[in-house]
Design a protein around this motif. Structure first.
Motif, PDB file in Angstrom:
ATOM      1  N   SER A  30       0.810  -1.262   0.224  1.00  0.00           N
ATOM      2  CA  SER A  30      -0.358  -0.061  -0.276  1.00  0.00           C
ATOM      3  C   SER A  30       0.788   1.354   0.167  1.00  0.00           C
ATOM      4  CB  SER A  30      -0.725  -0.178   1.134  1.00  0.00           C
ATOM      5  OG  SER A  30      -0.120  -0.150   2.405  1.00  0.00           O
ATOM      6  N   SER A  31       2.616   1.271   0.103  1.00  0.00           N
ATOM      7  CA  SER A  31       2.837   2.400   0.264  1.00  0.00           C
ATOM      8  C   SER A  31       4.688   1.902   0.786  1.00  0.00           C
ATOM      9  CB  SER A  31       2.636   2.889   1.960  1.00  0.00           C
ATOM     10  OG  SER A  31       2.978   2.556   2.641  1.00  0.00           O
ATOM     11  N   GLN A  33       8.159   3.210   2.412  1.00  0.00           N
ATOM     12  CA  GLN A  33       8.806   4.620   2.861  1.00  0.00           C
ATOM     13  C   GLN A  33      10.490   3.687   2.797  1.00  0.00           C
ATOM     14  OE1 GLN A  33       7.716   3.606   7.271  1.00  0.00           O
ATOM     15  NE2 GLN A  33       5.988   4.093   6.993  1.00  0.00           N
ATOM     16  N   VAL A  50       3.000   6.512  -2.151  1.00  0.00           N
ATOM     17  CA  VAL A  50       1.716   5.868  -2.012  1.00  0.00           C
ATOM     18  C   VAL A  50       1.069   5.418  -3.064  1.00  0.00           C
ATOM     19  CG1 VAL A  50      -0.354   5.881  -1.380  1.00  0.00           C
ATOM     20  CG2 VAL A  50       1.251   7.054   0.529  1.00  0.00           C
ATOM     21  N   ALA A  92       4.382  -1.462   3.717  1.00  0.00           N
ATOM     22  CA  ALA A  92       2.811  -1.548   4.074  1.00  0.00           C
ATOM     23  C   ALA A  92       2.350  -2.299   3.405  1.00  0.00           C
ATOM     24  CB  ALA A  92       2.529  -0.216   5.073  1.00  0.00           C
ATOM     25  N   GLY A  94      -0.768  -2.343   3.853  1.00  0.00           N
ATOM     26  CA  GLY A  94      -2.614  -2.086   3.382  1.00  0.00           C
ATOM     27  C   GLY A  94      -3.617  -2.266   4.956  1.00  0.00           C
ATOM     28  N   SER A  95      -2.444  -3.665   5.694  1.00  0.00           N
ATOM     29  CA  SER A  95      -3.196  -4.263   6.517  1.00  0.00           C
ATOM     30  C   SER A  95      -4.012  -3.222   7.610  1.00  0.00           C
ATOM     31  CB  SER A  95      -3.426  -5.024   7.612  1.00  0.00           C
ATOM     32  OG  SER A  95      -2.100  -4.786   8.080  1.00  0.00           O
ATOM     33  N   GLY A  96      -2.936  -1.773   8.187  1.00  0.00           N
ATOM     34  CA  GLY A  96      -3.456  -0.727   9.105  1.00  0.00           C
ATOM     35  C   GLY A  96      -3.044  -1.875  10.534  1.00  0.00           C
ATOM     36  N   SER A  97      -2.498  -2.822  10.063  1.00  0.00           N
ATOM     37  CA  SER A  97      -1.885  -3.484  12.140  1.00  0.00           C
ATOM     38  C   SER A  97      -0.264  -2.753  11.846  1.00  0.00           C
ATOM     39  CB  SER A  97      -1.915  -5.022  11.464  1.00  0.00           C
ATOM     40  OG  SER A  97      -1.176  -5.193  11.109  1.00  0.00           O
ATOM     41  N   ALA A  98       0.551  -3.086  13.835  1.00  0.00           N
ATOM     42  CA  ALA A  98       0.945  -3.107  13.968  1.00  0.00           C
ATOM     43  C   ALA A  98       2.529  -4.031  13.407  1.00  0.00           C
ATOM     44  CB  ALA A  98       1.148  -3.142  15.717  1.00  0.00           C
ATOM     45  N   ARG A  99       1.965  -4.642  12.684  1.00  0.00           N
ATOM     46  CA  ARG A  99       2.727  -5.892  12.007  1.00  0.00           C
ATOM     47  C   ARG A  99       3.042  -5.875  10.365  1.00  0.00           C
ATOM     48  NH1 ARG A  99       2.222 -11.470  14.024  1.00  0.00           N
ATOM     49  NH2 ARG A  99       3.746 -11.693  12.671  1.00  0.00           N
ATOM     50  N   GLN A 100       2.419  -4.108  10.093  1.00  0.00           N
ATOM     51  CA  GLN A 100       2.757  -4.182   8.701  1.00  0.00           C
ATOM     52  C   GLN A 100       3.870  -4.262   7.691  1.00  0.00           C
ATOM     53  OE1 GLN A 100       0.054  -1.146   6.806  1.00  0.00           O
ATOM     54  NE2 GLN A 100      -0.060   0.325   8.814  1.00  0.00           N
ATOM     55  N   LEU A 101       4.429  -3.258   8.722  1.00  0.00           N
ATOM     56  CA  LEU A 101       6.070  -3.221   8.155  1.00  0.00           C
ATOM     57  C   LEU A 101       6.736  -4.178   7.704  1.00  0.00           C
ATOM     58  CD1 LEU A 101       6.807   0.251   9.460  1.00  0.00           C
ATOM     59  CD2 LEU A 101       5.497  -0.128   6.978  1.00  0.00           C
ATOM     60  N   PHE A 103      10.568  -5.208   6.719  1.00  0.00           N
ATOM     61  CA  PHE A 103      12.178  -3.749   5.584  1.00  0.00           C
ATOM     62  C   PHE A 103      12.865  -4.695   5.044  1.00  0.00           C
ATOM     63  CE2 PHE A 103      12.524  -0.093   7.942  1.00  0.00           C
ATOM     64  CZ  PHE A 103      10.428  -0.521   9.388  1.00  0.00           C
TER      65      PHE A 103
END
Lengths: 113, 115
Positions: A30-31, A33, A50, A92, A94-101, A103
């Motif tokens: 979804s994005s 960084q 994005v 990311a 796209g789930s919006g969760s704290a685990r979505q990134l 690296f």
């Protein structure tokens, strides 16, 4: 599990040269960084892209998000010693969760004066 | 100054000796995470916290514990460290979650060596 591959892993260039760093995946994000990490410090966010095909510029740094949102590139024009550092991309899911990134493993850039 | 602090910055210990790495943020962020960074593997999430008393496992939680008794603090606990936990550890915080990713504010890192 989404994977992000960065290339090259190491890059050493002379001041004034141009360079491009790549961040590739088979997954859609979804994005994307980009962070820069200097020795003895934590990563610092440079930019977030994005939209597929999006291009963002930060002084001499140009970031592009692939049309399919699976890859990204970072281009540095006329590199300077101050650009030296570890460049990390993070996608990311796209789930919006704290685990979505997720690296990438990073590109260690050294710019020689 | 808005920041994430970690202590200690460097630690050499021996196998099995319990240790705690502290993390504190002054930005009133709800979300906090611990990562480890190893050569060629990038940053991997160990644990995260959505708020006080709410924690959950990340990608590599084995051998670690965390707690979130206060919003600003998120300590990482190694009850019985082993050599494979030798790594560079980062604490991070973020103010919100978004489907487009959330900016992570990282601490300066803790380099841990377990002999």
């Amino acid at each position: 599990t989404q994977l992000l591959e960065q290339s090259p892993q190491f890059l050493s260039i002379q001041e004034g040269e141009n360079l491009t760093v790549y961040c590739n995946s088979s997954s859609v994000f979804s994005s994307l960084q980009w962070y820069r990490q200097e020795p003895g410090e934590g990563p610092v966010l440079l930019v977030t892209v994005v939209t597929g095909g999006e291009v963002k510029k930060l002084k001499r740094l140009t970031f592009q998000f692939g049309d399919a949102r699976k890859d990204s590139s970072l281009h540095i024009t006329a590199a300077q010693p101050g650009d030296t550092g570890l460049y990390l991309c993070a996608g990311a899911d796209g789930s919006g969760s704290a685990r979505q990134l997720t690296f990438g493993s990073g590109t260690q850039l050294t710019v020689l004066p | 100054e808005a920041q994430v602090t970690q202590n200690p910055r460097y630690l050499i210990t021996v196998t099995g000796k319990k240790l705690t790495v502290t993390c504190s943020q002054n930005m009133n962020h709800e979300y906090m995470s611990w990562y480890r960074q190893d050569p060629g593997l990038g940053l991997r999430q160990i644990y995260y916290s959505m708020n006080v008393e709410v924690t959950d496992k990340g990608d590599v939680p084995e051998g670690y514990k965390v707690s979130r008794k206060e919003k600003r603090n998120f300590p990482l606990i190694l009850e019985s460290p082993s050599p494979n936990q030798t790594s560079l550890y980062f604490c991070a915080s973020s103010s919100h979650l978004s489907v487009f990713g959330n900016e992570q504010f990282f601490g300066p890192g803790t380099r841990l060596t377990v002999l």
